[in-house]
Design an enzyme around this catalytic site. Structure first.
Site, short mmCIF file in Angstrom:
data_model
loop_
_atom_site.label_atom_id
_atom_site.label_comp_id
_atom_site.label_asym_id
_atom_site.label_seq_id
_atom_site.Cartn_x
_atom_site.Cartn_y
_atom_site.Cartn_z
N LEU A 177 0.88 -1.28 -0.18
CA LEU A 177 0.13 0.11 0.06
C LEU A 177 0.34 1.46 -0.12
O LEU A 177 0.76 2.12 0.92
CB LEU A 177 -0.95 -0.35 1.16
CG LEU A 177 -2.36 -0.98 1.30
CD1 LEU A 177 -2.84 -1.36 2.51
CD2 LEU A 177 -3.29 -0.92 0.48
N CYS A 232 -6.87 -6.55 1.74
CA CYS A 232 -5.09 -6.35 1.61
C CYS A 232 -4.49 -7.10 2.24
O CYS A 232 -3.78 -7.28 3.77
CB CYS A 232 -4.15 -5.27 1.32
SG CYS A 232 -2.78 -4.91 1.09
N THR A 260 -4.41 -8.67 -13.59
CA THR A 260 -2.75 -9.17 -13.60
C THR A 260 -2.86 -9.11 -15.32
O THR A 260 -1.72 -8.56 -15.84
CB THR A 260 -2.55 -10.52 -12.81
OG1 THR A 260 -2.55 -10.31 -12.05
CG2 THR A 260 -1.38 -11.21 -13.48
C1 FMN Z 1 0.55 -5.88 -8.63
C2 FMN Z 1 -0.93 -5.97 -7.65
C3 FMN Z 1 -1.60 -4.55 -6.75
C4 FMN Z 1 -2.64 -5.17 -6.21
N1 FMN Z 1 -2.57 -4.04 -5.40
C5 FMN Z 1 -3.83 -3.78 -4.46
C6 FMN Z 1 -4.89 -3.02 -4.04
O1 FMN Z 1 -4.14 -1.84 -3.08
N2 FMN Z 1 -5.86 -2.24 -3.57
C7 FMN Z 1 -7.06 -3.29 -3.52
O2 FMN Z 1 -7.22 -3.60 -3.12
N3 FMN Z 1 -5.74 -4.93 -4.07
C8 FMN Z 1 -5.15 -4.70 -5.01
N4 FMN Z 1 -5.00 -5.94 -5.85
C9 FMN Z 1 -5.62 -7.26 -6.35
C10 FMN Z 1 -6.22 -6.62 -7.97
O3 FMN Z 1 -7.09 -5.66 -7.92
C11 FMN Z 1 -7.19 -7.65 -8.29
O4 FMN Z 1 -8.07 -7.65 -6.78
C12 FMN Z 1 -6.57 -9.21 -8.11
O5 FMN Z 1 -5.08 -9.09 -8.56
C13 FMN Z 1 -7.48 -10.65 -8.03
O6 FMN Z 1 -7.48 -10.14 -9.93
P1 FMN Z 1 -6.33 -10.68 -11.56
O7 FMN Z 1 -5.82 -11.53 -10.55
O8 FMN Z 1 -7.59 -9.75 -12.14
O9 FMN Z 1 -5.87 -9.67 -10.96
C14 FMN Z 1 -3.80 -5.80 -6.19
C15 FMN Z 1 -2.86 -6.59 -7.50
C16 FMN Z 1 -1.81 -6.79 -7.94
C17 FMN Z 1 -1.21 -8.00 -8.63
#
Ligand code: FMN
Ligand code: FAD
Ligand code: FAD
Ligand code: FMN
Ligand code: FES
Ligand code: FES
Lengths: 275, 321, 321, 275
Positions: free
Chosen positions: B78, B135, B271
């Site tokens: 964060l 988180c 991602t």
């Molecule tokens: C590099 C990275 C940073 C992330 N930072 C946050 C964040 O600050 N707040 C949050 O709610 N989710 C965060 N996430 C989670 C994503 O928003 C998402 O919910 C999660 O990665 C699953 O989806 P995906 O597989 O499409 O990435 C982060 C994910 C990644 C990969």
């Protein structure tokens, strides 16, 4: 919403040239006139490997002239393996140019470029620019052995003085490339370096000892490559011109902030780094 | 007689109307501006902004990313300048936004969440709020709210009291019964649920004998977690009536369809933007084609249709024509 | 002076001594006999047999398997002939076993577990017992024991009372705090812990609009879950003193090393046998080479070394030579 | 521990021949004399695709003669794509022969073989064996269009009578292959079938109507392929000779047990199936 003043774009290109410089070291040339026009020395691109792997991969822009750009990479894992399978005529998508390049302003006359291994991919364009501007360019180029000093002659042809170093002594200095730099009779005006992190740390130390400003092109694991994920940071001085916007009071006495290698970098001044 | 009309992909999340059912995952898409050179932001539903906290945070030590089979671990921690600086320097940039901007709020106490939520939601540039109570990368500083139904209820109630804008609550998969947490969030006033945040994980450098992430542990995202996420959406959809923003490993239109059929009203892409920033526009085009091929006029028609057995959702209308 | 000796790969799990630290995951390797044409069973540590229950079970409807990115979902549903038939027809086949045979016990009540455990452990052909209290594919019939620390304690205590043979308790990743469950299992008398069983997941057929598995939900295994499993082992290792059998997505020697460094004393290979039945022998060869290269004489030397910060394990002895 | 009486082994072989019969339909030939010697018609193997994908993939043994065996497959996903990249000289590992084959005992004289699409891969060996034994073999062969009736002439050369059916009518009967079978003037002694599940169900229905015994080679998603995971089951009559060992009392009035397609099958008598 104000866009970043960015010349980076997604470029759908076609591979026109493929050379294997040594076992597992590939150069892919492709037509991308807009990319070439926008590229400054030391910038990189994100290459989207065919087959939809999890992340695109960061690669230096090796050559950029006319309509033709190229990438030079070592086959180390899944993504570079997928790129290595491309042949002339195959589609290749790249995003770029990305990141800040080397700062070649200030009329430097005598420059040492230090490249270790695959770091060579990011130093041809700055070498060419410096030579065009009339500077003397010494290329300190290190690799495990002579065969891995790929395209060394190319740099000589361009006008660089080559100082090779190999781990096994098969060419040039027997040992690390920064040792060759440390022993150089006169110090250069400026050092530019790209290579593995231990090499960059050693170069930074030599530069500090010899009181030469040095710019280092760093490598970190990337995800987005465009500044969106904050995954690729390196600690730098909060006072650096490259420090991201951050409330100074928040630092609680510390003078360090985390800067994104992909966006604030990949090139940083050695004296700014707090790694 | 079949008329091929462009299907309606719009979606309503509480008071928030989105032209497209595609959100960009918090933390993956910066402020959206970073991606503007590569995509037409006017063709995505919303950007969920990087989570912001009350105090500034320097984030976790490097390395913050590790690539893993069909996925990645992240432990950003964060990193953000804190709400005061954010309001002063960053929010104004969204004035002419081409798509909706959802502010993401993180914190370490109920008071934190309410404080940041209130200030962020008060800004006209912010169209809705997502509460990131899940988180996995700051756990050392306290329990993850979304792992406890009672804490979830409290923090959602506190945030709810500060704004009338749409409140999306982001749930964690790192629980035994995500439906129980979802029910509490709904009862406490959430307008929608984001399902799921990352799954806790770790990778070890076998030569250096140490964790690969500076933070030791991280959150797993990408295709690897998609089956986990699809199930979470399916279970939450049977437990609540509010809309769900499905996420976790969505890369293609087929993946997106799994989430809609499981019960998501909208999806979020994180991602997969790192693979190719053209992913969101491909998915939107693919959804249109799919609906047209099946003679459906709106995306809502497929929401929750993977199992005719559940009765508490209203979108069922069958293939038409 | 460095002498290259063949490293000692043997491991002790309670009273059970294994020549190799490689177990074959329950449900993945039948009775071992099925794999005998393809591997030298004398070069593996143990086969964990398919779980057996008190009553016969026909198992779940087909399809029971779905391939997913870097993994697979399964929902077999514990198909087995029941303990009586099993003792009468199957167990005698293990009399001349070339490696250890670990019986796996599943059930739906504490009494079930104790009943089956007692009868199975009484047989000389069975070298140890694994309690499968974490199968995700029969949840409709009752709560998964391993998702509740108190239930875990009760069922382990009941099984413990029936036998002196090594009792391995298999934990579930589908919890918020696996370390809490692990502590209860240890306190109740487990000799070792198997970490982890599969992660709950689901996949949907987007043309047929129905779940891909006959059982709707299933258990995710394979490389996709490896980061989840490594973290689970790491956390459990810091919570207990008994040995851990690490598992979840182990395909190569590097993967196996991650688990040993995280704190596992042995590893288990399941899904990777479906890629290539030569996986176990490759891993054993790779472990020997790795230890030799680092001048270590026994596998125990690397157990739990990913983090010098934890103090409750005794294997630390550093690189030698 | 008593081993199964199995002739199956892991065979490390080399691709010696690669033919693309139609777009995306590949035959790979390889040297595996022990596999050939052990193979009975209707058995299959597990091919381990290069690159370490999650699971090996089940493929019928198409040809088996002398030292040479082959597989015939449609490129549908990751694993068949990886196999399709193999070229003569490349290594290929297979496990087999696996499963029970067709039961060709009992002196049948007049056999209808029904193949749909890729099902053709499992019926050459039984056709050859029946022809060698002097039987009449009619091949009912269905595909989407004429181009996908791959190697049809090969079967004619071997001595089969070909009855083609295509979805688009581009060759033979315009429609499904089981329709052609249903219309045949006299019923054969035996039907053998391999193809997509809907085709097999239709064939079973025709066989029942015409009172002809039928053996169906089923397809299910596999994991282990060797009987270890119980992932590939199909419900069959508990009274079937192929029913796995199971306490009859446990069935609670039901006469159905789940048999492994990979081990008790892949070939089952149509009248035993309870699907
Ligand atoms: C590099 C990275 C940073 C992330 N930072 C946050 C964040 O600050 N707040 C949050 O709610 N989710 C965060 N996430 C989670 C994503 O928003 C998402 O919910 C999660 O990665 C699953 O989806 P995906 O597989 O499409 O990435 C982060 C994910 C990644 C990969
Ligand atoms: C700004 C920038 C510019 C760059 N420019 C270039 C360039 O011009 N040319 C170039 O070749 N590279 C360059 N790199 C590095 C390049 O981006 C990475 O090396 C590349 O992403 C490798 O991708 P890969 O998938 O092929 O390898 P990866 O799979 O990412 O593997 C990379 C390394 O990690 C190791 N590794 C991977 N997985 C594991 C595992 N599970 N366990 C242990 N070790 C593992 C591999 O052995 C390998 O050495 C650059 C990087 C940056 C940040
Ligand atoms: C006993 C037996 C014998 C067989 N013999 C042969 C043979 O001789 N020749 C042959 O070609 N095949 C044969 N098969 C079938 C073959 O094993 C499978 O088709 C093969 O495993 C395909 O593997 P793949 O990875 O290439 O495709 P997969 O990735 O497994 O895909 C197979 C199919 O599933 C679909 N699919 C895959 N992933 C998804 C997804 N995420 N969402 C929606 N759909 C998806 C694909 O579109 C494709 O049609 C046989 C099967 C059995 C059981
Ligand atoms: C097809 C299949 C069947 C399984 N059956 C059982 C079982 O009966 N009992 C059990 O304790 N675990 C069972 N498991 C879980 C495995 O033993 C193992 O713990 C899990 O798959 C993680 O390891 P892996 O990724 O190496 O497969 C099964 C797994 C698979 C893939
Ligand atoms: S790689 Fe995403 S911010 Fe640098
Ligand atoms: S595929 Fe494993 S038992 Fe058939």
């Amino acid at each position: 919403m104000p866009l970043l003043e960015s010349t980076a774009r997604v470029h759908a290109t076609t591979v026109v040239d493929r050379r294997e410089l040594a076992a597992g070291i590939i150069v892919l040339g492709f037509d991308a006139p807009e990319l070439v026009a926008a590229t400054r020395p030391g910038q990189y691109l994100m290459a989207i490997p065919p087959g939809g792997e999890v992340c695109a991969t960061a690669l230096g822009i090796y050559e950029a002239q006319g309509t033709r750009a190229s990438i030079l990479f070592f086959v180390t894992g899944k993504r570079t393996r997928a790129l290595a399978e491309l042949r002339p005529g195959d589609a290749l998508t790249v995003m770029g140019p990305l990141g800040v390049g080397f700062d070649l302003s200030g009329g430097v006359r005598d420059v040492a470029i230090v490249a270790g291994g695959v770091g060579i991919a990011s130093v041809l364009l700055p070498a060419q620019a410096l030579l065009r501007a009339g500077a003397r360019v010494q290329l300190y180029y290190g690799a495990r052995n002579a065969a891995l000093l790929v395209d060394a002659e190319r740099f000589v042809t361009e006008g660089c003085e080559l100082l090779a170093a190999t781990d096994d002594g098969s060419r040039g200095h027997h040992g690390y490339v920064h040792e060759a730099l440390a022993r150089a009779p006169h110090a250069p005006d400026l050092i530019l370096a790209c290579g593995p992190t231990p090499m960059l740390r050693a170069v930074a130390k030599v530069a500090a000892e010899r009181r030469v400003p040095a710019q280092l092109s760093l490598e970190e694991t990337f995800a987005c490559g465009v500044g969106g994920c904050w995954g690729c940071v390196v600690p730098i001085a909060a006072t650096s011109a490259q420090a991201p916007s951050f409330p100074p009071a928040a630092l609680g006495g510390s003078d360090v902030v985390n800067a994104r290698v992909c966006t604030e970098g990949p090139v940083f001044w050695a004296h700014d780094l707090r790694w | 007689m079949v008329t091929r009309v462009t299907p309606d992909l719009s979606v309503q999340l509480g008071r928030l109307h989105l032209a497209y059912p595609t959100l960009m995952g918090s933390g993956c898409y910066g402020s959206g501006i970073e991606y503007a050179p590569f995509v037409d932001l006017a063709r995505i539903g919303a950007v969920v902004l990087k989570s912001v906290t009350r105090q500034p945070r320097l984030g976790n030590p490097t390395p913050r990313l590790v690539h893993t089979p069909a996925g990645m671990l992240n432990a950003i921690g964060l990193q953000n300048p804190g709400i005061a600086w954010y309001l002063e320097h960053d929010v104004a940039k969204y004035a002419d936004r081409p798509c909706a901007m959802v502010g993401s709020v993180a914190g370490f106490s109920i008071d934190d969440y309410a404080y940041v939520c209130e200030r962020l939601a008060a800004r006209a540039e912010i169209d809705a709020i997502e509460l990131n109570i899940s988180c996995p990368n700051v756990a050392s500083e306290g329990e993850t709210f979304a792992c406890d139904p009672a804490l979830t209820a409290k923090v959602v109630r506190a945030a709810r009291a500060t704004t009338d804008k749409t409140l999306i609550v982001k749930l964690s998969p790192n629980v035994t019964d995500i439906a129980a947490v979802a029910r509490e969030a709904e009862a406490a006033g959430a307008d929608a649920l984001a399902v799921i945040n990352t799954v806790r994980g770790m990778a070890i450098d076998v030569e250096a004998w140490r964790p690969r992430l500076g933070n030791v542990t991280g959150g797993l995202s990408g295709a690897a977690i998609r089956p986990i996420a699809v199930l979470a959406v399916y279970e939450v959809a049977r437990a609540v009536r509010i809309p769900i923003v499905g996420q976790g490993g969505i890369e293609t239109v087929t993946d997106a369809l799994e989430f809609f059929l499981a019960g998501a009203s909208a999806i979020s892409i994180g991602t997969a933007n790192f693979t190719d920033p053209r992913t969101p526009e491909r998915i939107v085009a693919g959804l249109s084609e799919y609906l047209q091929r099946r003679n459906l006029t709106r995306i809502g028609a497929i929401v929750g249709r993977a199992n005719r057995g559940f009765a508490n959702r209203q979108e069922y209308e069958g293939d038409q024509g």
